[in-house]
Design a protein around this motif. Sequence first.
Motif, PDB file in Angstrom:
ATOM      1  N   ASP A 139      -0.644  -7.418 -11.932  1.00  0.00           N
ATOM      2  CA  ASP A 139      -1.773  -6.490 -11.841  1.00  0.00           C
ATOM      3  C   ASP A 139      -2.290  -6.396 -10.411  1.00  0.00           C
ATOM      4  O   ASP A 139      -2.770  -5.344  -9.976  1.00  0.00           O
ATOM      5  CB  ASP A 139      -2.905  -6.936 -12.768  1.00  0.00           C
ATOM      6  N   ARG A 140      -2.202  -7.507  -9.685  1.00  0.00           N
ATOM      7  CA  ARG A 140      -2.638  -7.517  -8.296  1.00  0.00           C
ATOM      8  C   ARG A 140      -1.801  -6.548  -7.465  1.00  0.00           C
ATOM      9  O   ARG A 140      -2.325  -5.817  -6.622  1.00  0.00           O
ATOM     10  CB  ARG A 140      -2.511  -8.929  -7.714  1.00  0.00           C
ATOM     11  N   ILE A 141      -0.506  -6.521  -7.721  1.00  0.00           N
ATOM     12  CA  ILE A 141       0.370  -5.578  -7.028  1.00  0.00           C
ATOM     13  C   ILE A 141       0.030  -4.149  -7.430  1.00  0.00           C
ATOM     14  O   ILE A 141      -0.048  -3.247  -6.598  1.00  0.00           O
ATOM     15  CB  ILE A 141       1.851  -5.880  -7.333  1.00  0.00           C
ATOM     16  N   ALA A 142      -0.212  -3.966  -8.732  1.00  0.00           N
ATOM     17  CA  ALA A 142      -0.486  -2.620  -9.247  1.00  0.00           C
ATOM     18  C   ALA A 142      -1.770  -2.035  -8.676  1.00  0.00           C
ATOM     19  O   ALA A 142      -1.899  -0.812  -8.554  1.00  0.00           O
ATOM     20  CB  ALA A 142      -0.562  -2.645 -10.772  1.00  0.00           C
ATOM     21  N   THR A 143      -2.742  -2.896  -8.327  1.00  0.00           N
ATOM     22  CA  THR A 143      -4.001  -2.404  -7.789  1.00  0.00           C
ATOM     23  C   THR A 143      -3.972  -2.287  -6.273  1.00  0.00           C
ATOM     24  O   THR A 143      -4.960  -1.867  -5.666  1.00  0.00           O
ATOM     25  CB  THR A 143      -5.170  -3.322  -8.199  1.00  0.00           C
ATOM     26  N   ALA A 144      -2.855  -2.663  -5.646  1.00  0.00           N
ATOM     27  CA  ALA A 144      -2.715  -2.474  -4.207  1.00  0.00           C
ATOM     28  C   ALA A 144      -2.668  -0.978  -3.913  1.00  0.00           C
ATOM     29  O   ALA A 144      -2.493  -0.150  -4.804  1.00  0.00           O
ATOM     30  CB  ALA A 144      -1.454  -3.163  -3.695  1.00  0.00           C
TER      31      ALA A 144
ATOM     32  N   GLY B 102       0.378   0.386  -5.181  1.00  0.00           N
ATOM     33  CA  GLY B 102       0.848  -0.271  -6.393  1.00  0.00           C
ATOM     34  C   GLY B 102       1.211   0.663  -7.519  1.00  0.00           C
ATOM     35  O   GLY B 102       2.156   0.410  -8.271  1.00  0.00           O
ATOM     36  N   LYS B 103       0.463   1.767  -7.663  1.00  0.00           N
ATOM     37  CA  LYS B 103       0.742   2.687  -8.775  1.00  0.00           C
ATOM     38  C   LYS B 103       2.143   3.281  -8.663  1.00  0.00           C
ATOM     39  O   LYS B 103       2.749   3.656  -9.671  1.00  0.00           O
ATOM     40  CB  LYS B 103      -0.296   3.804  -8.803  1.00  0.00           C
ATOM     41  N   LEU B 104       2.678   3.350  -7.436  1.00  0.00           N
ATOM     42  CA  LEU B 104       4.013   3.912  -7.240  1.00  0.00           C
ATOM     43  C   LEU B 104       5.110   2.946  -7.647  1.00  0.00           C
ATOM     44  O   LEU B 104       6.290   3.253  -7.528  1.00  0.00           O
ATOM     45  CB  LEU B 104       4.195   4.312  -5.773  1.00  0.00           C
ATOM     46  N   LEU B 105       4.711   1.753  -8.131  1.00  0.00           N
ATOM     47  CA  LEU B 105       5.671   0.772  -8.627  1.00  0.00           C
ATOM     48  C   LEU B 105       5.586   0.621 -10.144  1.00  0.00           C
ATOM     49  O   LEU B 105       6.379  -0.101 -10.735  1.00  0.00           O
ATOM     50  CB  LEU B 105       5.421  -0.587  -7.960  1.00  0.00           C
ATOM     51  N   LEU B 106       4.606   1.293 -10.758  1.00  0.00           N
ATOM     52  CA  LEU B 106       4.392   1.160 -12.201  1.00  0.00           C
ATOM     53  C   LEU B 106       5.399   2.011 -12.972  1.00  0.00           C
ATOM     54  O   LEU B 106       5.548   3.215 -12.701  1.00  0.00           O
ATOM     55  CB  LEU B 106       2.973   1.591 -12.566  1.00  0.00           C
ATOM     56  N   ALA B 107       6.081   1.410 -13.922  1.00  0.00           N
ATOM     57  CA  ALA B 107       7.096   2.124 -14.702  1.00  0.00           C
ATOM     58  C   ALA B 107       6.518   3.381 -15.340  1.00  0.00           C
ATOM     59  O   ALA B 107       5.436   3.351 -15.936  1.00  0.00           O
ATOM     60  CB  ALA B 107       7.673   1.203 -15.782  1.00  0.00           C
TER      61      ALA B 107
ATOM     62  N   ILE C 176       9.210  16.455 -14.324  1.00  0.00           N
ATOM     63  CA  ILE C 176       8.301  15.376 -13.923  1.00  0.00           C
ATOM     64  C   ILE C 176       9.121  14.221 -13.366  1.00  0.00           C
ATOM     65  O   ILE C 176       9.982  13.675 -14.053  1.00  0.00           O
ATOM     66  CB  ILE C 176       7.443  14.903 -15.110  1.00  0.00           C
ATOM     67  N   MET C 177       8.836  13.867 -12.123  1.00  0.00           N
ATOM     68  CA  MET C 177       9.489  12.734 -11.480  1.00  0.00           C
ATOM     69  C   MET C 177       8.640  11.479 -11.726  1.00  0.00           C
ATOM     70  O   MET C 177       7.434  11.483 -11.454  1.00  0.00           O
ATOM     71  CB  MET C 177       9.603  12.941  -9.970  1.00  0.00           C
ATOM     72  N   SER C 178       9.263  10.412 -12.262  1.00  0.00           N
ATOM     73  CA  SER C 178       8.490   9.213 -12.583  1.00  0.00           C
ATOM     74  C   SER C 178       9.209   7.959 -12.086  1.00  0.00           C
ATOM     75  O   SER C 178      10.389   7.987 -11.742  1.00  0.00           O
ATOM     76  CB  SER C 178       8.241   9.122 -14.096  1.00  0.00           C
ATOM     77  N   VAL C 179       8.466   6.865 -12.077  1.00  0.00           N
ATOM     78  CA  VAL C 179       8.958   5.598 -11.517  1.00  0.00           C
ATOM     79  C   VAL C 179       9.857   4.886 -12.531  1.00  0.00           C
ATOM     80  O   VAL C 179       9.505   4.782 -13.707  1.00  0.00           O
ATOM     81  CB  VAL C 179       7.766   4.690 -11.145  1.00  0.00           C
ATOM     82  N   PRO C 180      11.000   4.368 -12.088  1.00  0.00           N
ATOM     83  CA  PRO C 180      11.885   3.620 -12.991  1.00  0.00           C
ATOM     84  C   PRO C 180      11.296   2.265 -13.376  1.00  0.00           C
ATOM     85  O   PRO C 180      10.350   1.780 -12.742  1.00  0.00           O
ATOM     86  CB  PRO C 180      13.160   3.415 -12.155  1.00  0.00           C
TER      87      PRO C 180
ATOM     88  N   GLY D 189      11.069  -1.758 -13.557  1.00  0.00           N
ATOM     89  CA  GLY D 189      11.412  -2.848 -12.650  1.00  0.00           C
ATOM     90  C   GLY D 189      11.422  -2.477 -11.181  1.00  0.00           C
ATOM     91  O   GLY D 189      12.203  -3.009 -10.397  1.00  0.00           O
ATOM     92  N   MET D 190      10.534  -1.561 -10.783  1.00  0.00           N
ATOM     93  CA  MET D 190      10.574  -1.066  -9.410  1.00  0.00           C
ATOM     94  C   MET D 190      10.209  -2.145  -8.385  1.00  0.00           C
ATOM     95  O   MET D 190      10.718  -2.111  -7.256  1.00  0.00           O
ATOM     96  CB  MET D 190       9.638   0.126  -9.265  1.00  0.00           C
ATOM     97  N   VAL D 191       9.347  -3.083  -8.751  1.00  0.00           N
ATOM     98  CA  VAL D 191       8.999  -4.154  -7.810  1.00  0.00           C
ATOM     99  C   VAL D 191      10.254  -4.910  -7.387  1.00  0.00           C
ATOM    100  O   VAL D 191      10.522  -5.112  -6.188  1.00  0.00           O
ATOM    101  CB  VAL D 191       7.974  -5.131  -8.422  1.00  0.00           C
ATOM    102  N   ASP D 192      11.050  -5.318  -8.365  1.00  0.00           N
ATOM    103  CA  ASP D 192      12.274  -6.058  -8.057  1.00  0.00           C
ATOM    104  C   ASP D 192      13.278  -5.181  -7.316  1.00  0.00           C
ATOM    105  O   ASP D 192      14.004  -5.655  -6.433  1.00  0.00           O
ATOM    106  CB  ASP D 192      12.907  -6.605  -9.341  1.00  0.00           C
ATOM    107  N   LEU D 193      13.326  -3.888  -7.660  1.00  0.00           N
ATOM    108  CA  LEU D 193      14.247  -2.983  -6.983  1.00  0.00           C
ATOM    109  C   LEU D 193      13.888  -2.816  -5.507  1.00  0.00           C
ATOM    110  O   LEU D 193      14.766  -2.782  -4.643  1.00  0.00           O
ATOM    111  CB  LEU D 193      14.240  -1.613  -7.676  1.00  0.00           C
TER     112      LEU D 193
END
Length: 258
Positions: free
Chosen positions: A38-43, A46-51, A153-157, A159-163
């Motif tokens: 969640d800490r990453i997601a609120t950076a 971060g939202k650009l890493l959310l599936a 609509i283009m969306s985030v895959p 496991g994007m953090v690990d990618l």
Amino acid sequence: MHPNITHEITKLVRDSKLPLSEEEFDSVVVQAIQAGADRIATAEAGKLLLADYPYLTVTMVVGDVRPSVGNEAPRCAAIVSFISRMGDSPITHTAAYYNGYIVQTQTVLEELHHDDLWKFVEFMDEKCESVESSSAINELWATSAVGEDNTAIMSVPEGMVDLVLEGRGTATKAANEKNFPALMKLTGGDRRKQDIINACSSACDGVMGEYERRLVKMSNEMPMMMQEAKSYALHTAEELLKPFRDRQHAVMSGWGSW
């Protein structure tokens, strides 16, 4: 979450030597890891890493229209809009294409969906210097059905953090693979339509490539983001263990009073 963080959290809980049940142990680990995620997601990014986060919506209306003067053959006209959700607030870029050229663009700081494109058509009537281009876009709008079939609509895959940690190339490839079917459905595999989208994107600050540019920035910042997430996850684990430590202390104090 990155395996190293999971290992650190699991080790911390195990090394606490507290008499936790299997369910309690797993609960502390899962909650701490989620806190880090969640800490990453609120950076900031971060939202650009959310599936499945919809970072870009592309809408296209395209067709052949007859010039307003002369007896020339029909010419291709198109309206393409891009709703970017990659910054602090959404931005809609819209471009008009006619006879091989971009004839008008507009950028507004809000989301304008397919049923709002008439606002751009009115904007063209006021701003476009070419009467022929403006007439062509009006004809296109009047004779076209605009709906979800015109939108991708283009969306985030997943496991994007690990990618991103694996490298920008890996992350970009995953994003392209996930969103390719939506773009193919929008264009029907028609090269002309693909070229029109690319031309309109170039005229709108290269918006189609914005996500990849942000991935470059995120890949550079990711080590720092992961360190912050790790620290936050470890702190959360310590906080979650406090009640168990207090319980253990109470039991030990009780035994000492016998």
